[in-house]
Motif scaffolding. Structure first.
Motif, PDB file in Angstrom:
ATOM      1  N   PHE A 109      49.200  65.395  -3.708  1.00 42.12           N
ATOM      2  CA  PHE A 109      48.155  65.268  -2.691  1.00 42.12           C
ATOM      3  C   PHE A 109      47.264  64.071  -2.988  1.00 42.12           C
ATOM      4  O   PHE A 109      47.183  63.618  -4.129  1.00 42.12           O
ATOM      5  N   ASN A 110      46.597  63.617  -1.957  1.00 40.51           N
ATOM      6  CA  ASN A 110      45.484  62.683  -2.091  1.00 40.51           C
ATOM      7  C   ASN A 110      44.210  63.502  -1.940  1.00 40.51           C
ATOM      8  O   ASN A 110      44.167  64.455  -1.158  1.00 40.51           O
ATOM      9  N   ILE A 111      43.188  63.130  -2.677  1.00 39.26           N
ATOM     10  CA  ILE A 111      41.860  63.711  -2.477  1.00 39.26           C
ATOM     11  C   ILE A 111      40.916  62.544  -2.254  1.00 39.26           C
ATOM     12  O   ILE A 111      40.784  61.666  -3.098  1.00 39.26           O
ATOM     13  N   ASP A 112      40.292  62.553  -1.093  1.00 36.81           N
ATOM     14  CA  ASP A 112      39.540  61.425  -0.574  1.00 36.81           C
ATOM     15  C   ASP A 112      38.117  61.881  -0.265  1.00 36.81           C
ATOM     16  O   ASP A 112      37.897  63.021   0.148  1.00 36.81           O
ATOM     17  N   CYS A 113      37.162  60.997  -0.467  1.00 40.05           N
ATOM     18  CA  CYS A 113      35.752  61.311  -0.202  1.00 40.05           C
ATOM     19  C   CYS A 113      35.421  61.092   1.268  1.00 40.05           C
ATOM     20  O   CYS A 113      35.561  59.985   1.787  1.00 40.05           O
ATOM     21  N   ILE A 114      34.973  62.128   1.927  1.00 42.94           N
ATOM     22  CA  ILE A 114      34.521  62.041   3.320  1.00 42.94           C
ATOM     23  C   ILE A 114      33.085  61.540   3.361  1.00 42.94           C
ATOM     24  O   ILE A 114      32.658  60.890   4.306  1.00 42.94           O
ATOM     25  N   GLU A 115      32.333  61.863   2.332  1.00 43.58           N
ATOM     26  CA  GLU A 115      30.955  61.400   2.146  1.00 43.58           C
ATOM     27  C   GLU A 115      30.845  60.856   0.726  1.00 43.58           C
ATOM     28  O   GLU A 115      31.775  61.009  -0.067  1.00 43.58           O
ATOM     29  N   ASP A 116      29.717  60.237   0.394  1.00 43.83           N
ATOM     30  CA  ASP A 116      29.462  59.897  -1.014  1.00 43.83           C
ATOM     31  C   ASP A 116      29.507  61.204  -1.798  1.00 43.83           C
ATOM     32  O   ASP A 116      29.020  62.243  -1.325  1.00 43.83           O
ATOM     33  N   VAL A 117      30.078  61.125  -3.002  1.00 38.62           N
ATOM     34  CA  VAL A 117      30.366  62.343  -3.762  1.00 38.62           C
ATOM     35  C   VAL A 117      29.884  62.215  -5.199  1.00 38.62           C
ATOM     36  O   VAL A 117      29.962  61.140  -5.796  1.00 38.62           O
ATOM     37  N   GLU A 118      29.425  63.331  -5.723  1.00 41.18           N
ATOM     38  CA  GLU A 118      29.136  63.462  -7.146  1.00 41.18           C
ATOM     39  C   GLU A 118      29.808  64.739  -7.622  1.00 41.18           C
ATOM     40  O   GLU A 118      29.595  65.812  -7.048  1.00 41.18           O
ATOM     41  N   VAL A 119      30.664  64.614  -8.632  1.00 43.84           N
ATOM     42  CA  VAL A 119      31.402  65.759  -9.156  1.00 43.84           C
ATOM     43  C   VAL A 119      31.244  65.844 -10.663  1.00 43.84           C
ATOM     44  O   VAL A 119      30.937  64.853 -11.326  1.00 43.84           O
ATOM     45  N   LEU A 120      31.476  67.044 -11.186  1.00 43.70           N
ATOM     46  CA  LEU A 120      31.599  67.254 -12.621  1.00 43.70           C
ATOM     47  C   LEU A 120      33.077  67.478 -12.902  1.00 43.70           C
ATOM     48  O   LEU A 120      33.705  68.331 -12.279  1.00 43.70           O
ATOM     49  N   SER A 121      33.627  66.695 -13.831  1.00 39.38           N
ATOM     50  CA  SER A 121      35.053  66.717 -14.138  1.00 39.38           C
ATOM     51  C   SER A 121      35.316  67.545 -15.388  1.00 39.38           C
ATOM     52  O   SER A 121      34.598  67.425 -16.376  1.00 39.38           O
ATOM     53  N   LEU A 122      36.379  68.338 -15.340  1.00 34.52           N
ATOM     54  CA  LEU A 122      36.765  69.165 -16.480  1.00 34.52           C
ATOM     55  C   LEU A 122      38.249  68.964 -16.750  1.00 34.52           C
ATOM     56  O   LEU A 122      39.084  69.286 -15.905  1.00 34.52           O
TER      57      LEU A 122
END
Length: 187
Positions: free
Chosen positions: A93-106
């Motif tokens: 899959f592709n995962i694309d930002c629809i809006e500006d994004v902030e994530v925590l990665s694990l």
């Protein structure tokens, strides 16, 4: 920013301050702009992502260029290509930002480490996985057994905040209908 993560975990388990600090030390912050990829098909998937801010879509593009949206993710949701994440293989899959994004990665390694040291976190992830399986089953049954109007009504009922944030073309792709059909359904 981190209070959102703690609140999310504490919907299922309780954490002391020191337990949360240990948990948090295994995450890293990632910020992306609208239209940037979080994950691209063919890339190795090393992380699961908890959404602090923004909106994303996970999708597959077929050989004719048609996009099928599998999942949206907004604040307080998790997203990754789970098959690739757990098998440490390439994304389908592709995962694309629809809006500006902030994530925590694990990373998977950090997830395994946390779960080995804190069994209640392992319990948390098991409960989250179970809820994800249930949601996936509901989505598959909806696609198999519901007409377009019923799928649209279910989407509105389940995700009222997304209706305001998503362009109709993305909702149509998620529901498996044309943009024109969606316009008729939503009027």
């Amino acid at each position: 920013m981190y209070k959102e993560l703690r609140q999310h975990f504490e919907k299922i388990i309780s954490l002391t301050d020191s337990e949360f600090e240990f948990l948090l030390s295994h995450f890293s912050v990632k910020k992306l702009k609208k239209h940037q990829f979080l994950v691209q098909e063919g890339d190795l998937v090393n992380y699961d992502y908890f959404v602090i801010k923004g909106l994303l879509k996970a999708y597959h593009t077929d050989s004719e260029g048609r996009e099928s949206i599998m999942q949206f993710a907004m604040e307080d949701w998790w997203i990754t290509d789970y098959q690739a994440y757990f098998s440490q293989s390439k994304a389908i899959f592709n995962i694309d930002c629809i809006e500006d994004v902030e994530v925590l990665s694990l990373s998977l390694q950090n997830r395994d480490k946390i779960c080995a040291e804190m069994h209640k976190v392992e319990h948390f992830f098991r409960k989250k996985s179970n809820m994800g399986y249930i949601a996936l089953q509901r989505r598959i049954l909806s696609l198999l057994n519901s007409n377009a109007k019923e799928r649209y009504d279910q989407f509105v009922d389940l995700y009222p905040s997304l209706i305001k944030r998503l362009p109709k073309t993305l909702i149509a792709s998620y529901l498996g209908v044309s943009r024109e059909t969606l316009s008729r359904l939503s009027s």
